[in-house]
Motif scaffolding. Structure first.
Motif, PDB file in Angstrom:
ATOM      1  N   THR A   1       4.833  -0.464  -1.230  1.00  0.00           N
ATOM      2  CA  THR A   1       3.545  -0.079  -0.660  1.00  0.00           C
ATOM      3  C   THR A   1       3.733   0.963   0.439  1.00  0.00           C
ATOM      4  N   ARG A   2       2.678   1.724   0.707  1.00  0.00           N
ATOM      5  CA  ARG A   2       2.745   2.728   1.768  1.00  0.00           C
ATOM      6  C   ARG A   2       2.913   2.075   3.135  1.00  0.00           C
TER       7      ARG A   2
ATOM      8  N   TRP B   1       6.597   1.395   3.577  1.00  0.00           N
ATOM      9  CA  TRP B   1       7.286   2.662   3.791  1.00  0.00           C
ATOM     10  C   TRP B   1       7.070   3.180   5.209  1.00  0.00           C
ATOM     11  N   ALA B   2       5.827   3.169   5.667  1.00  0.00           N
ATOM     12  CA  ALA B   2       5.521   3.689   7.005  1.00  0.00           C
ATOM     13  C   ALA B   2       6.185   2.842   8.074  1.00  0.00           C
TER      14      ALA B   2
END
Length: 226
Positions: free
Chosen positions: A133-134, A137-138
Motif C-alpha cells: 500500500t502507499r 511505502w510512505a
C-alpha cells in the motif's frame, strides 16, 4: 498495545525536535561564546541529556511497536492462509539485522496488511504477489530517511566535531531528520490504526474454517500443524 505504541511514537517525535534544538543551541553557543567554558559545557550537557532521553524514548517505542506487530502477525496468520515472506521470528529479527533492516520490516508489514485486509481471500496461497500500500511505502521511506540522517548527525557528535561549520551541518541534518521523523511518526500512527481497523472488520473465523470466498465450512479444514 497499538495505542501505547502511538503515544510513545509521539514522544519520539517530540524528542527528535528537542534534539534538533539542542544541536542549534550548541552551534550558536560556540559561535557567540567560543571562549566561555561554562556555556560550552552547559550546551554539551543539554545536548547529551536530550540525546540520552531521545534514545530511551526510541527504545521504548520500538519495543512496544514490535510487540504490537507480533500480535497482529499472529492474527494475520489466522485470518489468511497466505504464506508470508518471512517466518514469525523475522518480525523481531528484521529490525535488528544490519543492512536488511533497511527493507525487511517493510515486507513484514506489507504481508500483515495484505493478510489482514478483508478483501484478501482466506485461502490465498501466498501474500508476496499482493502489492504494498502507499501508506506503508510512505511510512517506510520517511522512517529510513530520518534514521539515516540521524545516524550521520550522531556520528559527527561522537567524532568530536567542534568546528562551527560542522556543528551547523549537524544541526541542519538533525532538523531535516526531525521533519522526516515527524512524517514517519504520523504515518506510523495511521498505519497502526489502519491495521487495527482491518483486523477488527475482518470476521474472526480462521482460514481453515472458510472457503475461498470466505464462507464458513461445515466440516472445515484441519488446523495448520504447530
Amino acid at each position: 498495545m497499538g495505542f501505547a505504541a502511538s503515544i510513545l511514537i509521539g514522544v519520539v517525535t517530540v524528542m527528535s525536535w528537542a534534539t534538533a534544538w539542542s544541536d542549534w543551541h550548541s552551534y550558536q553557543v560556540l559561535g557567540h561564546f567560543a571562549d566561555d567554558e561554562r556555556k560550552l559545557a552547559q550546551a554539551d550537557l543539554i545536548s547529551g541529556s536530550f540525546g540520552i532521553v531521545a534514545a530511551l524514548a526510541l527504545l521504548a517505542a520500538a519495543v512496544v511497536f514490535i510487540v504490537w506487530l507480533w500480535r497482529v502477525r499472529w492474527n494475520a496468520e489466522m485470518f489468511c492462509r497466505g504464506e508470508h515472506r518471512f517466518t514469525r521470528g523475522w518480525v523481531i529479527g528484521s529490525w535488528i539485522c544490519p543492512v536488511v533492516n533497511l527493507w525487511y520490516p517493510k515486507w513484514v508489514v506489507d504481508d500483515i496488511v495484505a493478510a489482514s485486509d478483508p478483501r484478501t481471500p482466506p485461502q490465498t496461497a501466498t501474500l508476496r504477489q499482493i502489492p504494498g500500500t502507499r501508506l506503508v511505502w510512505a511510512w517506510w521511506l520517511t522512517w529510513v530517511v530520518g534514521l539515516v540522517l540521524d545516524n550521520i548527525a550522531q556520528r559527527s557528535v561522537l567524532d568530536g566535531a567542534a568546528q562551527l561549520s560542522e556543528l551547523r551541518t549537524n544541526a541542519v541534518m538533525s532538523t531535516i531528520s526531525a521533519v522526516s521523523t515527524t512524517a514517519a511518526a504520523v504515518l506510523a500512527v495511521l498505519l497502526i490504526q489502519r491495521v487495527n481497523d482491518l483486523q477488527t472488520r475482518r470476521p474472526w473465523t480462521p482460514w481453515w474454517a472458510q472457503d475461498q470466498a470466505g464462507h464458513p465450512l461445515n466440516g472445515g479444514f484441519p488446523p495448520p500443524a504447530g
